[in-house]
Write a protein that holds these residues in place. Structure first.
Motif, short mmCIF file in Angstrom:
data_model
loop_
_atom_site.label_atom_id
_atom_site.label_comp_id
_atom_site.label_asym_id
_atom_site.label_seq_id
_atom_site.Cartn_x
_atom_site.Cartn_y
_atom_site.Cartn_z
N LEU A 1 0.83 -1.21 0.00
CA LEU A 1 0.00 0.00 0.00
C LEU A 1 0.87 1.26 0.00
N GLU A 2 1.95 1.23 0.77
CA GLU A 2 2.86 2.38 0.81
C GLU A 2 3.46 2.64 -0.57
N TRP A 3 3.81 1.57 -1.28
CA TRP A 3 4.31 1.72 -2.65
C TRP A 3 3.23 2.28 -3.57
N LEU A 4 2.03 1.69 -3.54
CA LEU A 4 1.00 2.07 -4.49
C LEU A 4 0.52 3.50 -4.31
N PHE A 5 0.43 3.96 -3.04
CA PHE A 5 -0.20 5.26 -2.80
C PHE A 5 0.79 6.36 -2.45
N LEU A 6 1.99 6.00 -1.98
CA LEU A 6 2.97 7.02 -1.60
C LEU A 6 4.27 6.92 -2.40
N SER A 7 4.42 5.87 -3.20
CA SER A 7 5.63 5.63 -4.00
C SER A 7 6.90 5.71 -3.16
N ARG A 8 6.89 4.99 -2.04
CA ARG A 8 8.07 4.89 -1.20
C ARG A 8 7.96 3.60 -0.39
N GLY A 9 9.02 3.30 0.34
CA GLY A 9 9.00 2.13 1.20
C GLY A 9 9.70 0.93 0.59
N PRO A 10 9.75 -0.18 1.32
CA PRO A 10 10.56 -1.34 0.93
C PRO A 10 10.09 -2.02 -0.35
N ALA A 11 8.83 -1.84 -0.73
CA ALA A 11 8.34 -2.49 -1.95
C ALA A 11 8.67 -1.71 -3.21
N THR A 12 9.39 -0.60 -3.07
CA THR A 12 9.68 0.23 -4.24
C THR A 12 11.03 -0.05 -4.87
N LEU A 13 11.87 -0.88 -4.24
CA LEU A 13 13.20 -1.06 -4.81
C LEU A 13 13.83 -2.35 -4.36
N PHE A 14 14.76 -2.82 -5.18
CA PHE A 14 15.55 -4.01 -4.89
C PHE A 14 16.29 -3.81 -3.57
N PRO A 15 16.32 -4.82 -2.69
CA PRO A 15 16.84 -4.60 -1.34
C PRO A 15 18.36 -4.57 -1.20
N MET A 16 19.06 -4.18 -2.24
CA MET A 16 20.49 -3.85 -2.13
C MET A 16 20.63 -2.42 -2.63
N ALA A 17 20.23 -1.46 -1.80
CA ALA A 17 20.02 -0.09 -2.26
C ALA A 17 21.17 0.85 -1.95
N SER A 18 22.22 0.36 -1.30
CA SER A 18 23.44 1.17 -1.17
C SER A 18 24.63 0.27 -1.48
N SER A 19 25.66 0.90 -2.02
CA SER A 19 26.75 0.12 -2.58
C SER A 19 28.07 0.86 -2.40
N GLY A 20 29.15 0.14 -2.60
CA GLY A 20 30.47 0.74 -2.59
C GLY A 20 31.34 0.16 -3.68
N LEU A 21 31.93 1.01 -4.49
CA LEU A 21 32.88 0.61 -5.52
C LEU A 21 34.27 1.00 -5.02
N VAL A 22 35.13 0.02 -4.76
CA VAL A 22 36.41 0.32 -4.15
C VAL A 22 37.53 -0.42 -4.87
N LYS A 23 38.74 0.10 -4.66
CA LYS A 23 39.95 -0.56 -5.13
C LYS A 23 40.50 -1.42 -4.00
N SER A 24 40.92 -2.62 -4.34
CA SER A 24 41.47 -3.51 -3.32
C SER A 24 42.84 -3.08 -2.86
N SER A 25 43.51 -2.24 -3.66
CA SER A 25 44.81 -1.69 -3.28
C SER A 25 45.04 -0.42 -4.09
N PRO A 26 45.91 0.47 -3.62
CA PRO A 26 46.14 1.73 -4.36
C PRO A 26 46.71 1.53 -5.75
N GLU A 27 47.33 0.38 -5.99
CA GLU A 27 47.97 0.15 -7.30
C GLU A 27 46.96 -0.21 -8.39
N VAL A 28 45.73 -0.55 -8.01
CA VAL A 28 44.73 -0.97 -8.99
C VAL A 28 44.25 0.25 -9.78
N GLU A 29 44.14 0.10 -11.10
CA GLU A 29 43.74 1.23 -11.95
C GLU A 29 42.30 1.65 -11.71
#
Length: 535
Positions: A325-353
């Motif tokens: 209901l929160e998705w349908l009427f308010l367009s927010r909440g857990p039903a609005t998006l895939f549950p991996m909604a924050s991420s980090g792109l990192v280098k494993s070491s400073p030498e990696v391009e």
């Protein structure tokens, strides 16, 4: 039955949908788009988290991989969309273009026209970003892209933990500096929040209004029709009858890194020795077909959660209904998006391009693959990662000469020792992230693998049971100028006439993040090459 078109496109996925729209836009060319699957008119296709109800159904090819030696001989289910829109109709809708350096790397390998400066205008032109247009983001295209609004505080806590661990923060994974921790973006309509698949974005209007565009669902292509080394059409089955369509200009194969090499091989284009094993007449010996398979895979470190705010709470049907209901009427909440909604792109070491690891916060507990992975039974959360640019390579091979038989897919995960070493680094980085103060109030006991897992051998054993495939196959018809390349930088099949492959199988090196939006860009660039040559 035989009909004549200018262009025949095999596969209506992320790239094929874009190709069909762009090649038919002028009205001058007759375009036939063939899709083996069915319609994408389905409430679960439209729903932001509907993929949970679509995997391993008739909307999913659900290929079964070969036993993976370093994953406990587990046979992974390899999902691919089987309807209009292809995998963009059943995926998690995460929006990643890839790192700018990915495309510059392609260009340095001899692929002119694929540097970041070349592909950035294509990304901008296709996009309608809810944040508005600028030199990196588009606001007038058909593909809607948006931020997510789940309300779960663990996603922001994960971003904060990344900063506390010494990594940068990024406010736009699709901008000039995607490295760092931030909130994911999604291929969603802005209001109401619904999936914006490749089919919805590029074909929804065209399929009804363009008389020069013919879309046929339930059409399984058996073979590319060849006149010597020239593609002149396709032979396909539909509703139990065989049909043949001729192409005045080109045949374009766009049916995934699993199916595209298979179609070439059953048509006589591929490694000669392998084709002869299956009594396929060799038309063109092209050894790279089906080689160079890449996919992104990783593991988890998992904790109990001290607060009852994970996705386990939505196993309660009343709460689940409230989220809908929160998705349908308010367009927010857990039903609005895939549950991996924050991420980090990192280098494993400073030498990696370029960033070589991607981390996600997943506010749910998971089980080993042998125990029903997502059938979680308590409040828990994990940090999950994947290797962005794996060095292990797999293969796609014919099972038989039967064009309807599923291909033999062997990813060969962790066969390269560098991937095993990088995975261990990722495991230890994940533990460091989980120790940060931002996660103190959520972090309970480490339950998988547990604090006793410290050695390389123990990490490898944990990974063999707790793993997740990102469903990002690529590379099996790779683009390039070397002996193992299948297509040239204009996506023409080496040694053939009037035949191209245009989908993520052409990637010489898999890009950072997901493949959905990059595959649409590949479709747009392929259409540009075709139309420029035609003019």
């Amino acid at each position: 039955m035989r009909e004549v078109f200018d262009y025949i496109i095999v596969g209506a996925g992320s790239a094929g949908s874009v190709l069909a729209e762009k090649l038919s836009a002028s009205g001058r060319h007759r375009v036939l788009l063939l899709e083996a699957g069915g319609t994408d008119i389905n409430p679960f296709v439209a729903a932001p988290v509907g993929e949970t109800q679509l995997l391993e159904t008739r909307w999913d090819w659900a290929f079964k991989g070969e036993p993976e030696e370093r994953l406990g001989n587990h046979r992974l289910v390899l999902s691919r969309g089987r309807c209009l829109g292809g995998s963009s109709s059943i995926n998690g809708q995460l929006c990643f273009r890839g790192h700018p350096g990915d495309y510059d790397r392609w260009a340095r390998m001899g692929n002119d026209g694929w540097a970041y400066k070349d592909v950035l205008p294509l990304f901008r032109d296709m996009e309608r970003w809810e944040g508005g247009g600028n030199e990196y983001r588009g606001d007038k295209g058909p593909l809607r892209t948006a931020r997510g609004y789940s309300g779960n505080p663990m996603f922001q806590a994960f971003v904060d933990a990344g900063v506390q661990a010494g990594y940068r923060e990024t406010n736009d994974f699709n901008g000039p500096e995607p490295e760092g921790f931030g909130h994911c973006q999604h291929t969603h309509y802005h209001w109401p929040i619904l999936r914006c698949s490749a089919s919805y974005a590029f074909l929804l209007k065209a399929r009804w209004t363009r008389k020069n565009l013919e879309i046929r669902k339930g059409a399984t292509v058996h073979k590319i029709v060849l006149d010597g080394k020239k593609a002149v059409g396709v032979r396909y089955e539909r509703k139990g009858q065989m049909h043949e369509a001729r192409a005045n200009a080109e045949v374009i194969v766009s049916c995934s890194p699993y199916q595209s090499p298979k179609l070439l091989m059953v048509s006589g284009i591929g490694p000669a020795a392998h084709l002869k094993e299956h009594n396929v007449r060799v038309v063109h010996d092209l050894p790279g077909v089906g080689q160079n398979l890449m996919d992104q895979l990783g593991s988890f470190v998992q904790h109990d959660c001290l607060l009852p705010i994970t996705y386990y709470r939505y196993k309660n049907p009343i709460r689940a209904f409230g989220a809908v209901l929160e998705w349908l009427f308010l367009s927010r909440g857990p039903a609005t998006l895939f549950p991996m909604a924050s991420s980090g792109l990192v280098k494993s070491s400073p030498e990696v391009e370029l960033p070589d690891l991607q981390f996600y916060m997943f506010p749910a507990a998971v089980n080993p693959h042998s125990e029903g992975t997502y059938d979680f039974k308590h409040h828990g959360f994990n940090v999950h990662w994947g290797l962005v640019h794996p060095k292990s390579r797999g293969t796609v091979r014919l099972r038989s000469s039967d064009p309807t038989a599923a291909p033999v897919i062997h990813n060969n995960f962790f066969s390269h020792e560098d991937d095993r070493i990088l995975n261990r680094k990722a495991f230890r980085i994940a533990r460091e992230l989980l120790k940060q103060p931002a996660l103190d109030k959520y972090r309970g006991e480490e339950i998988a693998p547990g604090p006793d897992c410290v050695t390389d051998e123990q990490i490898d054993e944990h990974t063999s049971r707790y793993f997740a495939n990102h469903y990002h196959p690529s590379g099996t018809c790779k683009m390039g100028v070397d002996d193992m390349a299948v297509v040239d930088p204009k996506l023409r099949v080496h040694g053939m006439q009037n035949l191209r492959v245009i989908d993520s199988s052409i990637m010489p090196i898999v890009v950072t993040g997901g493949l959905n939006v990059p595959s649409m860009m590949i479709g747009a660039n392929g259409a540009k090459f075709i139309l420029d040559e035609q003019r």
